[in-house]
Design an enzyme around this catalytic site. Structure first.
Site, mmCIF file in Angstrom:
data_model
loop_
_atom_site.group_PDB
_atom_site.id
_atom_site.type_symbol
_atom_site.label_atom_id
_atom_site.label_comp_id
_atom_site.label_asym_id
_atom_site.label_seq_id
_atom_site.Cartn_x
_atom_site.Cartn_y
_atom_site.Cartn_z
ATOM 1 N N LEU A 94 -40.514 19.378 26.854
ATOM 2 C CA LEU A 94 -39.122 18.920 26.781
ATOM 3 C C LEU A 94 -38.918 17.590 27.499
ATOM 4 C CD1 LEU A 94 -37.057 22.214 27.146
ATOM 5 C CD2 LEU A 94 -37.629 20.958 25.073
ATOM 6 N N HIS A 139 -46.820 21.884 35.551
ATOM 7 C CA HIS A 139 -45.613 21.152 35.981
ATOM 8 C C HIS A 139 -45.347 21.341 37.476
ATOM 9 C CE1 HIS A 139 -43.686 19.249 32.573
ATOM 10 N NE2 HIS A 139 -43.760 20.330 31.832
HETATM 11 NI NI NI Z 1 -43.486 20.605 29.789
#
Ligand code: NI
Length: 161
Positions: A94, A139
């Site tokens: 995203l 992440h």
């Molecule tokens: Ni990602």
């Protein structure tokens, strides 16, 4: 609940390491609101997963939704205990809208995390769930899929109206 602003490619926060949520904060209103907002934000952008850092919060919180009958999964302070095998998969993020590339992810992941009720859970994941857990835990460590793509596989896809 509220949609939070996403952090995109080039934002330095995406390269930072997120901090563990302290035990006493796990059931707090603040974390509950963060989780609800993350789920809403992920759904708005049709994402399979979202890490808190992607909405600017450096906490080890992940939400994943495979859009199956299980509904969204919340992983607080996740750790990957072991991985097995490899799968070559198409991946997006995203924080990198309209970009997709092939990456190699573990075929299986055994992970442990605390759920939103404070319960420690161990999960053995395969296929898309294994991919999503690996991507989102990256992440939390400031690692991005774009840095591990198979060279020459990056594609830009025009957004659908
Ligand atoms: Ni990602």
């Amino acid at each position: 609940m509220a949609i939070r602003n996403l952090r995109y490619e080039g934002d330095e926060i995406l390269k930072k390491k997120s901090r563990e949520v302290p035990e006493e904060e796990i059931l707090s209103e603040k974390i509950k609101t963060l989780i609800d907002d993350m789920i809403e934000t992920m759904h708005k952008y049709n994402g399979v997963g979202l890490a808190a850092v992607q909405v600017g919060i450096l906490k080890r919180v992940i939400v994943i939704d495979l859009y199956d009958d299980k509904g969204p999964i919340v992983l607080i302070n996740p750790i990957i205990i072991k991985t097995k095998g490899e799968q070559e998969v198409e991946e997006g993020c995203l924080s990198f809208p309209n970009q997709f590339a092939k990456v190699v992810r573990p075929a299986e992941v055994v992970a442990e995390y605390t759920d939103r009720n404070g319960k420690r859970i161990r999960v053995k994941a395969k296929e898309l769930l294994a991919q999503a857990i690996a991507h989102e835990v990256d992440h939390l460590n400031g690692e991005l899929f774009i840095d591990k793509i198979i060279p020459g596989t990056l594609e830009y896809v025009e957004p659908e109206e």
